[in-house]
Scaffold this motif. Structure first.
Motif, short mmCIF file in Angstrom:
data_model
loop_
_atom_site.label_atom_id
_atom_site.label_comp_id
_atom_site.label_asym_id
_atom_site.label_seq_id
_atom_site.Cartn_x
_atom_site.Cartn_y
_atom_site.Cartn_z
N ARG A 173 1.90 -8.83 -8.50
CA ARG A 173 2.10 -10.27 -8.35
C ARG A 173 1.05 -11.08 -9.13
NH1 ARG A 173 4.18 -13.58 -4.50
NH2 ARG A 173 6.01 -12.30 -4.79
N LYS A 211 -1.02 -9.94 -14.76
CA LYS A 211 -0.01 -9.96 -15.82
C LYS A 211 -0.66 -9.33 -17.06
CE LYS A 211 2.66 -11.73 -12.84
NZ LYS A 211 3.48 -10.79 -12.07
N GLY A 263 0.79 -1.24 0.00
CA GLY A 263 0.00 0.00 0.00
C GLY A 263 0.82 1.27 0.00
N1 CMC Z 1 9.96 -1.72 -12.05
C1 CMC Z 1 10.97 -2.38 -12.64
N2 CMC Z 1 11.07 -3.72 -12.68
C2 CMC Z 1 10.11 -4.42 -12.07
C3 CMC Z 1 9.03 -3.81 -11.42
C4 CMC Z 1 8.97 -2.40 -11.42
N3 CMC Z 1 7.97 -1.77 -10.82
N4 CMC Z 1 8.23 -4.76 -10.89
C5 CMC Z 1 8.77 -5.93 -11.20
N5 CMC Z 1 9.93 -5.75 -11.91
C6 CMC Z 1 10.78 -6.81 -12.50
C7 CMC Z 1 11.62 -7.49 -11.45
O1 CMC Z 1 12.87 -6.86 -11.30
C8 CMC Z 1 11.71 -8.87 -12.01
O2 CMC Z 1 12.66 -8.85 -13.06
P1 CMC Z 1 13.55 -10.17 -13.39
O3 CMC Z 1 12.59 -11.20 -13.82
O4 CMC Z 1 14.48 -9.71 -14.46
O5 CMC Z 1 14.27 -10.52 -12.11
C9 CMC Z 1 10.35 -9.11 -12.66
O6 CMC Z 1 9.89 -7.80 -13.01
C10 CMC Z 1 9.34 -9.78 -11.74
O7 CMC Z 1 9.26 -9.02 -10.53
P2 CMC Z 1 9.11 -9.64 -9.10
O8 CMC Z 1 9.65 -8.69 -8.09
O9 CMC Z 1 9.62 -11.06 -9.07
O10 CMC Z 1 7.51 -9.71 -9.00
P3 CMC Z 1 6.64 -9.84 -7.68
O11 CMC Z 1 5.38 -10.47 -8.08
O12 CMC Z 1 7.44 -10.47 -6.59
O13 CMC Z 1 6.42 -8.31 -7.26
C11 CMC Z 1 5.51 -6.15 -7.03
C12 CMC Z 1 5.26 -7.60 -7.49
C13 CMC Z 1 4.17 -5.39 -7.07
C14 CMC Z 1 6.02 -6.13 -5.58
C15 CMC Z 1 6.54 -5.49 -7.97
O14 CMC Z 1 6.04 -5.45 -9.29
C16 CMC Z 1 6.94 -4.08 -7.51
O15 CMC Z 1 7.85 -3.95 -6.68
N6 CMC Z 1 6.25 -3.01 -8.04
C17 CMC Z 1 6.48 -1.66 -7.59
C18 CMC Z 1 5.76 -1.42 -6.29
C19 CMC Z 1 4.27 -1.29 -6.46
O16 CMC Z 1 3.78 -0.58 -7.33
N7 CMC Z 1 3.51 -1.96 -5.57
C20 CMC Z 1 2.04 -1.87 -5.55
C21 CMC Z 1 1.39 -3.16 -5.91
S1 CMC Z 1 -0.35 -2.95 -6.29
C22 CMC Z 1 -1.09 -2.40 -4.86
C23 CMC Z 1 -1.01 -3.35 -3.74
O17 CMC Z 1 -1.36 -4.53 -3.90
O18 CMC Z 1 -0.65 -2.93 -2.66
#
Ligand code: CMC
Length: 391
Positions: free
Chosen positions: A270, A273, A229
């Motif tokens: 997460r 997609k 959040g």
């Molecule tokens: N900017 C740049 N690269 C990204 C981003 C981003 N915002 N998000 C994911 N990636 C890349 C990440 O580095 C990884 O790359 P690789 O496969 O080369 O290692 C790939 O995309 C997959 O990312 P992940 O971290 O394994 O994905 P996850 O499902 O664990 O994380 C997330 C999901 C939301 C935490 C992540 O996308 C993120 O940190 N986003 C930015 C923060 C954000 O906006 N959060 C709000 C989420 S929506 C509201 C809520 O639910 O609270």
């Protein structure tokens, strides 16, 4: 040792059965109790959505009136809570205050709470939906040194909250209708999102039989982080740092560089997609709010350029990273004069509806068990203690 499935981050583990929210992340579908988010956003209200999440069905007029009446008459916070607020430093983050003060509610409603009685549990859920906005507004007013404003029970939920935030004595608060409409919409869109980190936290704490106010306080703590959040606050700070549309290219390059430690905030999810359906609705409302309020915010231009550039960039396309719910919400909050530190608090107010719905569902689930994940142990083998003098 041990034969466990290793699933860091629980990417492929269902922790419970739930009938509340459905997400199809590949298709960009979000349903609350079967109703598409687009329809709820268009026709419903946050209060009705809170009822829907909690009880499973849309209310009749009579049920809605009874629910609103009940919520309205639990909006006051105990006067003693003001002493809790006074204990915080003047510059405390409102999420820190919210987390502490909501947790302290358990000290007011512990002895009389019979966790085995569904009516007691229901009342705790109503109290949370009713009191969290009051506490949130009080935290804000404390942070700016204003006296706490009591809830005006002749107003409905969102307007009541805006009055508690901004009203000053003897001066009627002039609110453009689009303000309440936009906030109500944001609350609907943030109300629930199945087993996200904060809801899973509420359930994990709830699984031990802990007091519901303590469970929700734990949820607030989990929500605060920038990966969850806290992203809405982080998005606005990021847009301010980027500053102008011509700097967007640099920001994109930095986000792609894993060594930079920088991610595009408000991008990626997460589960989704594909487009986060909430982001599409919020983007539309963002334009409407700025138009109707006659606000020209250069950050909107930066955000639009950033979205356009990311959606064309291979890095983001291959990883299926799309704008999420938090990408445009901050620009709306800003236009409504809600300060950046309060953005995640706004999310918490809305998500309280989801948290209590999940807590109620869990508490009446005959299959619910204490949450107790296992681990893959990576430490030392068994070894003998060595006396301090010999080390
Ligand atoms: N900017 C740049 N690269 C990204 C981003 C981003 N915002 N998000 C994911 N990636 C890349 C990440 O580095 C990884 O790359 P690789 O496969 O080369 O290692 C790939 O995309 C997959 O990312 P992940 O971290 O394994 O994905 P996850 O499902 O664990 O994380 C997330 C999901 C939301 C935490 C992540 O996308 C993120 O940190 N986003 C930015 C923060 C954000 O906006 N959060 C709000 C989420 S929506 C509201 C809520 O639910 O609270």
């Amino acid at each position: 040792t041990g034969c466990f499935t290793f699933d860091p981050g629980f990417v492929s583990t269902a922790s419970c059965r739930s009938a509340i929210t459905y997400i199809d992340g590949d298709q960009g579908v979000l349903l609350y109790r079967g109703y598409p988010i687009e329809q709820l956003a268009k026709h419903s209200s946050f209060q009705e959505v809170a009822y829907l999440l909690m009880y499973g069905e849309l209310p009749s007029k009579q049920q809605f009136d009874a629910f609103s009446h009940e919520v309205t008459h639990h909006t006051m916070m105990h006067e003693a809570l003001k002493s809790f607020l006074n204990g915080f430093r003047h510059d405390a983050h409102p999420m820190a205050m919210l987390c502490g003060v909501v947790g302290s509610l358990s000290s007011f409603y512990h002895e009389q709470l019979d966790m085995d009685d569904p009516e007691h549990r229901r009342l705790a859920a109503i109290r949370l939906i009713a009191k969290v906005p009051t506490i949130a507004a009080a935290c804000y007013r404390y942070s700016i040194g204003w006296p706490v404003r009591y809830p005006r029970n002749n107003l409905e939920y969102v307007n009541r909250f805006l009055h508690m935030m901004f009203e000053v004595p003897s001066e009627p608060l002039e609110l453009p209708p689009v303000a309440a409409k936009a906030l109500d919409l944001l609350f609907i869109l943030h109300a629930d999102h199945e087993q996200n980190a904060s809801t899973s936290t509420v359930r994990l704490v709830g699984s031990t039989g802990a007091n519901p106010y303590a469970c929700v306080s734990a949820g607030i703590a989990a929500l605060w982080g920038p990966a969850h959040g806290g992203a809405n606050e982080a998005v606005l700070k990021m847009l301010e740092e980027i500053g102008t549309a011509d700097q967007v290219g640099k920001a994109i390059e930095k986000a792609k560089d894993k060594n930079s430690g920088f991610r595009l905030m408000g991008f990626g999810h997460r589960v989704y997609k594909n487009f986060d359906p909430r982001a599409t609705i919020i983007r539309e409302m963002c334009h409407k709010v700025l138009d109707e309020l006659g606000v020209h915010d250069p950050l909107l231009e930066v955000a639009m350029k950033l979205e356009e550039a990311a959606l064309k960039d291979d890095y983001f396309v291959q990883r299926k990273l799309y704008p999420n719910v938090d990408f445009y919400s901050g620009i709306i909050y800003k236009a409504l004069r809600i300060p950046t530190e309060m953005f995640t608090v706004m999310f918490a107010i809305a998500r309280t509806a989801g948290w209590v719905a999940h807590w109620l569902e869990q508490q009446s689930d005959p299959d619910a068990k204490i949450g107790r994940p296992r681990q893959i142990y990576t430490g030392a083998d068994s070894r003998d203690y060595v006396a301090l003098a010999k080390r």
